[in-house]
Design a protein around this motif. Structure first.
Motif, PDB file in Angstrom:
ATOM      1  N   THR A  62       0.871  -1.179   0.000  1.00 30.10           N
ATOM      2  CA  THR A  62       0.000   0.000   0.000  1.00 30.10           C
ATOM      3  C   THR A  62       0.904   1.223   0.000  1.00 30.10           C
ATOM      4  O   THR A  62       1.275   1.732   1.057  1.00 30.10           O
ATOM      5  CB  THR A  62      -0.903   0.010   1.250  1.00 30.10           C
ATOM      6  OG1 THR A  62      -1.594  -1.231   1.312  1.00 30.10           O
ATOM      7  CG2 THR A  62      -1.919   1.138   1.190  1.00 30.10           C
ATOM      8  N   ASP A  64       2.397   5.035  -0.297  1.00 27.71           N
ATOM      9  CA  ASP A  64       1.934   6.379   0.067  1.00 27.71           C
ATOM     10  C   ASP A  64       2.179   7.370  -1.062  1.00 27.71           C
ATOM     11  O   ASP A  64       1.483   8.360  -1.180  1.00 27.71           O
ATOM     12  CB  ASP A  64       2.670   6.875   1.313  1.00 27.71           C
ATOM     13  CG  ASP A  64       2.293   6.096   2.545  1.00 27.71           C
ATOM     14  OD1 ASP A  64       1.175   5.558   2.592  1.00 27.71           O
ATOM     15  OD2 ASP A  64       3.123   6.033   3.471  1.00 27.71           O
ATOM     16  N   SER A  88      -5.024   4.818  -0.941  1.00 31.35           N
ATOM     17  CA  SER A  88      -4.601   5.909  -0.066  1.00 31.35           C
ATOM     18  C   SER A  88      -3.736   6.936  -0.779  1.00 31.35           C
ATOM     19  O   SER A  88      -3.233   7.857  -0.149  1.00 31.35           O
ATOM     20  CB  SER A  88      -3.848   5.345   1.144  1.00 31.35           C
ATOM     21  OG  SER A  88      -2.658   4.726   0.720  1.00 31.35           O
TER      22      SER A  88
END
Length: 146
Positions: A62, A64, A88
């Motif tokens: 995941t 950033d 995200s």
């Protein structure tokens, strides 16, 4: 210990006499028993060594930002299928990561597949994706409401 005392100990107002939640068997710090330090990235998860021996590893990343594309590339280059969760990220950075992943899979003869909104599966060339649905499902099955 009474409930008021427990609440006070939880808030840090009094010392807790209940040490059952603390494990004193492990030394302080981040060292393992072999003297190695643990360096983990919370955005990258890989299954245990037993799965690695059998060749059954999948990485879930995941990121950033675009700077995390390197970890995606390194895992994929090592032959590990990668699930990228881009939910995200900012849309512009997510597009850059998808473009990077598309080039990565093309260059290493793998494949990229969208699993869900902003979630992608990168599979190396030697990995086969099996769909969960039956290809030859009978029309006169249990759920047929004709």
């Amino acid at each position: 210990m009474g409930s008021v005392r427990k609440a006070s100990a939880w808030l840090g107002l009094v010392e807790s006499s209940d040490d059952r939640y603390y494990d004193d068997e492990y030394p302080e710090g981040t060292e393992t028993s072999g003297g190695e330090t643990w360096a983990t990235d919370p955005r990258v998860r890989v299954v245990s060594d037993a799965a690695e021996e059998k060749g059954r590893r999948i990485a879930t990343i995941t990121p950033d930002g675009f700077r995390d594309a390197r970890s995606i590339g390194e895992m994929f280059r090592d032959g590990v299928p990668v699930i990228m969760n881009l939910t995200s990220m900012e849309p512009a950075d997510a597009k850059r990561v998808v473009d990077f992943a598309a080039g990565l899979t093309f260059g290493l003869r793998g494949s990229i597949e969208r699993v869900a909104t902003r979630v992608f599966l990168l599979t190396p060339a030697d990995t086969q994706i099996v769909s969960g649905e039956s290809a030859g499902r009978a029309n006169s099955g249990f759920f047929n409401q004709n």
